[in-house]
Design a protein around this motif. Structure first.
Motif, PDB file in Angstrom:
ATOM      1  N   ARG A 107      38.685  15.922  39.692  1.00  0.00           N
ATOM      2  CA  ARG A 107      40.052  16.051  39.200  1.00  0.00           C
ATOM      3  C   ARG A 107      40.101  16.224  37.680  1.00  0.00           C
ATOM      4  O   ARG A 107      41.069  16.769  37.154  1.00  0.00           O
ATOM      5  CB  ARG A 107      40.876  14.828  39.592  1.00  0.00           C
ATOM      6  N   ARG A 108      39.087  15.753  37.006  1.00  0.00           N
ATOM      7  CA  ARG A 108      39.059  15.879  35.540  1.00  0.00           C
ATOM      8  C   ARG A 108      38.678  17.289  35.083  1.00  0.00           C
ATOM      9  O   ARG A 108      38.827  17.625  33.908  1.00  0.00           O
ATOM     10  CB  ARG A 108      38.098  14.852  34.932  1.00  0.00           C
ATOM     11  N   LEU A 109      38.168  18.096  36.002  1.00  0.00           N
ATOM     12  CA  LEU A 109      37.760  19.445  35.645  1.00  0.00           C
ATOM     13  C   LEU A 109      38.980  20.343  35.458  1.00  0.00           C
ATOM     14  O   LEU A 109      39.997  20.169  36.138  1.00  0.00           O
ATOM     15  CB  LEU A 109      36.878  20.044  36.743  1.00  0.00           C
ATOM     16  N   PRO A 110      38.900  21.331  34.550  1.00  0.00           N
ATOM     17  CA  PRO A 110      39.955  22.355  34.497  1.00  0.00           C
ATOM     18  C   PRO A 110      40.046  23.058  35.844  1.00  0.00           C
ATOM     19  O   PRO A 110      39.057  23.142  36.581  1.00  0.00           O
ATOM     20  CB  PRO A 110      39.455  23.314  33.397  1.00  0.00           C
ATOM     21  N   GLN A 111      41.207  23.594  36.168  1.00  0.00           N
ATOM     22  CA  GLN A 111      41.421  24.209  37.480  1.00  0.00           C
ATOM     23  C   GLN A 111      40.419  25.315  37.769  1.00  0.00           C
ATOM     24  O   GLN A 111      39.903  25.427  38.892  1.00  0.00           O
ATOM     25  CB  GLN A 111      42.847  24.765  37.562  1.00  0.00           C
ATOM     26  N   SER A 112      40.109  26.129  36.768  1.00  0.00           N
ATOM     27  CA  SER A 112      39.168  27.231  36.986  1.00  0.00           C
ATOM     28  C   SER A 112      37.784  26.708  37.347  1.00  0.00           C
ATOM     29  O   SER A 112      37.105  27.261  38.226  1.00  0.00           O
ATOM     30  CB  SER A 112      39.087  28.116  35.737  1.00  0.00           C
ATOM     31  N   GLU A 113      37.345  25.627  36.698  1.00  0.00           N
ATOM     32  CA  GLU A 113      36.021  25.067  36.987  1.00  0.00           C
ATOM     33  C   GLU A 113      35.989  24.397  38.355  1.00  0.00           C
ATOM     34  O   GLU A 113      34.976  24.464  39.064  1.00  0.00           O
ATOM     35  CB  GLU A 113      35.629  24.077  35.885  1.00  0.00           C
ATOM     36  N   LEU A 114      37.100  23.748  38.723  1.00  0.00           N
ATOM     37  CA  LEU A 114      37.172  23.125  40.046  1.00  0.00           C
ATOM     38  C   LEU A 114      37.088  24.191  41.137  1.00  0.00           C
ATOM     39  O   LEU A 114      36.370  24.023  42.130  1.00  0.00           O
ATOM     40  CB  LEU A 114      38.472  22.333  40.184  1.00  0.00           C
ATOM     41  N   LEU A 115      37.801  25.301  40.927  1.00  0.00           N
ATOM     42  CA  LEU A 115      37.754  26.389  41.902  1.00  0.00           C
ATOM     43  C   LEU A 115      36.348  26.974  41.994  1.00  0.00           C
ATOM     44  O   LEU A 115      35.872  27.299  43.091  1.00  0.00           O
ATOM     45  CB  LEU A 115      38.752  27.484  41.513  1.00  0.00           C
ATOM     46  N   LYS A 116      35.676  27.117  40.854  1.00  0.00           N
ATOM     47  CA  LYS A 116      34.315  27.657  40.877  1.00  0.00           C
ATOM     48  C   LYS A 116      33.368  26.707  41.620  1.00  0.00           C
ATOM     49  O   LYS A 116      32.505  27.156  42.388  1.00  0.00           O
ATOM     50  CB  LYS A 116      33.795  27.906  39.463  1.00  0.00           C
ATOM     51  N   GLU A 117      33.508  25.416  41.389  1.00  0.00           N
ATOM     52  CA  GLU A 117      32.676  24.445  42.108  1.00  0.00           C
ATOM     53  C   GLU A 117      32.887  24.597  43.619  1.00  0.00           C
ATOM     54  O   GLU A 117      31.926  24.561  44.404  1.00  0.00           O
ATOM     55  CB  GLU A 117      33.043  23.018  41.675  1.00  0.00           C
ATOM     56  N   LYS A 118      34.127  24.789  44.010  1.00  0.00           N
ATOM     57  CA  LYS A 118      34.450  24.941  45.431  1.00  0.00           C
ATOM     58  C   LYS A 118      33.847  26.228  45.984  1.00  0.00           C
ATOM     59  O   LYS A 118      33.229  26.236  47.067  1.00  0.00           O
ATOM     60  CB  LYS A 118      35.970  24.950  45.597  1.00  0.00           C
ATOM     61  N   ALA A 119      34.004  27.332  45.244  1.00  0.00           N
ATOM     62  CA  ALA A 119      33.454  28.615  45.688  1.00  0.00           C
ATOM     63  C   ALA A 119      31.934  28.566  45.754  1.00  0.00           C
ATOM     64  O   ALA A 119      31.331  29.085  46.701  1.00  0.00           O
ATOM     65  CB  ALA A 119      33.912  29.729  44.755  1.00  0.00           C
ATOM     66  N   MET A 141      43.271  34.669  37.188  1.00  0.00           N
ATOM     67  CA  MET A 141      43.959  33.715  36.323  1.00  0.00           C
ATOM     68  C   MET A 141      44.099  34.277  34.911  1.00  0.00           C
ATOM     69  O   MET A 141      43.325  35.135  34.492  1.00  0.00           O
ATOM     70  CB  MET A 141      43.188  32.386  36.269  1.00  0.00           C
ATOM     71  N   ALA A 142      45.098  33.796  34.197  1.00  0.00           N
ATOM     72  CA  ALA A 142      45.261  34.199  32.799  1.00  0.00           C
ATOM     73  C   ALA A 142      44.007  33.814  32.023  1.00  0.00           C
ATOM     74  O   ALA A 142      43.366  32.799  32.326  1.00  0.00           O
ATOM     75  CB  ALA A 142      46.487  33.523  32.190  1.00  0.00           C
ATOM     76  N   ARG A 143      43.675  34.612  31.017  1.00  0.00           N
ATOM     77  CA  ARG A 143      42.432  34.381  30.295  1.00  0.00           C
ATOM     78  C   ARG A 143      42.365  32.976  29.698  1.00  0.00           C
ATOM     79  O   ARG A 143      41.310  32.336  29.714  1.00  0.00           O
ATOM     80  CB  ARG A 143      42.268  35.425  29.192  1.00  0.00           C
ATOM     81  N   ALA A 144      43.486  32.488  29.207  1.00  0.00           N
ATOM     82  CA  ALA A 144      43.510  31.150  28.603  1.00  0.00           C
ATOM     83  C   ALA A 144      43.195  30.074  29.635  1.00  0.00           C
ATOM     84  O   ALA A 144      42.619  29.035  29.302  1.00  0.00           O
ATOM     85  CB  ALA A 144      44.878  30.892  27.974  1.00  0.00           C
ATOM     86  N   ASP A 149      34.220  33.532  27.894  1.00  0.00           N
ATOM     87  CA  ASP A 149      33.548  34.715  28.446  1.00  0.00           C
ATOM     88  C   ASP A 149      32.291  34.320  29.215  1.00  0.00           C
ATOM     89  O   ASP A 149      31.967  34.920  30.243  1.00  0.00           O
ATOM     90  CB  ASP A 149      33.174  35.680  27.307  1.00  0.00           C
ATOM     91  N   GLY A 150      31.605  33.301  28.715  1.00  0.00           N
ATOM     92  CA  GLY A 150      30.399  32.839  29.398  1.00  0.00           C
ATOM     93  C   GLY A 150      30.711  32.329  30.795  1.00  0.00           C
ATOM     94  O   GLY A 150      29.980  32.614  31.752  1.00  0.00           O
ATOM     95  N   PHE A 151      31.803  31.574  30.916  1.00  0.00           N
ATOM     96  CA  PHE A 151      32.210  31.051  32.224  1.00  0.00           C
ATOM     97  C   PHE A 151      32.625  32.199  33.142  1.00  0.00           C
ATOM     98  O   PHE A 151      32.223  32.257  34.313  1.00  0.00           O
ATOM     99  CB  PHE A 151      33.370  30.067  32.061  1.00  0.00           C
ATOM    100  N   THR A 152      33.410  33.125  32.616  1.00  0.00           N
ATOM    101  CA  THR A 152      33.873  34.260  33.416  1.00  0.00           C
ATOM    102  C   THR A 152      32.691  35.119  33.876  1.00  0.00           C
ATOM    103  O   THR A 152      32.678  35.639  34.994  1.00  0.00           O
ATOM    104  CB  THR A 152      34.861  35.122  32.617  1.00  0.00           C
ATOM    105  N   ALA A 153      31.673  35.251  33.000  1.00  0.00           N
ATOM    106  CA  ALA A 153      30.476  36.015  33.373  1.00  0.00           C
ATOM    107  C   ALA A 153      29.786  35.370  34.575  1.00  0.00           C
ATOM    108  O   ALA A 153      29.294  36.072  35.471  1.00  0.00           O
ATOM    109  CB  ALA A 153      29.517  36.096  32.190  1.00  0.00           C
TER     110      ALA A 153
END
Length: 271
Positions: A107-119, A141-144, A149-153
């Motif tokens: 729950r402490r993770l940003p939403q994008s990181e939580l979704l990546k962990e799930k995927a 998701m919005a870039r912000a 860029d490293g995470f998106t890569a």
């Protein structure tokens, strides 16, 4: 597919857990799924279909009513998951405590990181179609909100890997290209080279063709040869070879079971 644990209850209508493509037949199996797959139950798991399964099939009407009341009052869903583990009495209080801590960390993770962990978890479970849909959600998701860029890569890289497992090679190549454009990782360039060699119909963008040196191409050829040698010793291939050693009747029966198994795996991979 279903789980088999030590206690079976008279369940006539098992609960189907779509993420894993399995059917749950008991309170113990329900506890096992929750405890061992927190990323897959962290959001939206407790819904009307689950409450009906607990109420009608597990014959736990009082507990189902309690869950429903707490849910309607806006109770934290993580607390409801812990309540199920306590009520089913399959895990100790200490284990349930560790489960709570794991959920809190997610729950402490940003939403994008939580979704990546799930995927990523779904990818490891060979649920490639489901993983793709979540990677695409992150990219949309919005870039912000999406992150650096490293995470998106990394997301594009894993999306490419999932597409490759689905044999969508053109899409895999494009995802790898976008990953490389963000961080210019040589390992990603090598994967683009592998795709183009393995499937000649996959043609990378012109800028990538100039980056793929003869040295890199030779490295990819040697790695593919090694991979082919390893694939020849794969468990599934040995299973087939063993099947053809049997007498015709057992061979026919075994072939039917094997095809059925492959069909189930294929449906889970593609869904």
């Amino acid at each position: 597919m279903s789980l088999i644990l030590c206690r079976q209850e008279p369940v006539k209508r098992p609960f189907y857990f779509e993420y894993l493509g399995i059917r749950i037949f008991s309170s113990q199996e329900l506890s096992y799924v929750i405890y061992n797959h927190p990323l897959l139950v962290i959001d939206g798991f407790i819904d009307e279909s689950l409450l009906e399964f607990i109420r009608e099939d597990l014959d736990m009407a009082f507990f189902a009513a309690k869950l429903e009341k707490w849910q309607k009052s806006g109770e934290d869903e993580d607390e409801l998951l812990a309540m199920i583990l306590h009520e089913c009495d399959y895990y100790s209080a200490a284990e349930v405590g560790r489960f709570r801590q794991q959920l809190a960390a997610f729950r402490r993770l940003p939403q994008s990181e939580l979704l990546k962990e799930k995927a990523d978890f779904l990818f490891l479970k060979k649920q490639y179609g489901k993983a793709v849909s979540i990677y695409l959600r992150i990219i949309d998701m919005a870039r912000a909100d999406r992150g650096s860029d490293g995470f998106t890569a990394k997301v594009y890289h894993n999306l490419g890997a999932a597409y490759a497992r689905l044999f969508l090679m053109d899409k895999a190549c494009k995802a790898y290209e976008k990953s490389f454009d963000l961080v210019r990782n040589e390992e990603v360039l090598k994967k683009i080279c592998h795709l183009s060699q393995w499937n000649p119909s996959v043609i990378p963008g012109e800028r990538f063709l100039t980056l793929m040196t003869e040295e890199l191409k030779q490295i990819c050829i040697k790695e593919r040869e090694m991979a082919n040698e390893t694939a020849g010793k794969a468990k599934s291939l040995l299973e087939l070879e063993d099947l053809f050693q049997k007498d015709p009747i057992k061979r026919f029966q075994g072939a039917g079971e094997l095809v059925s198994k492959w069909k189930k795996e294929y449906r889970n991979i593609m869904s």
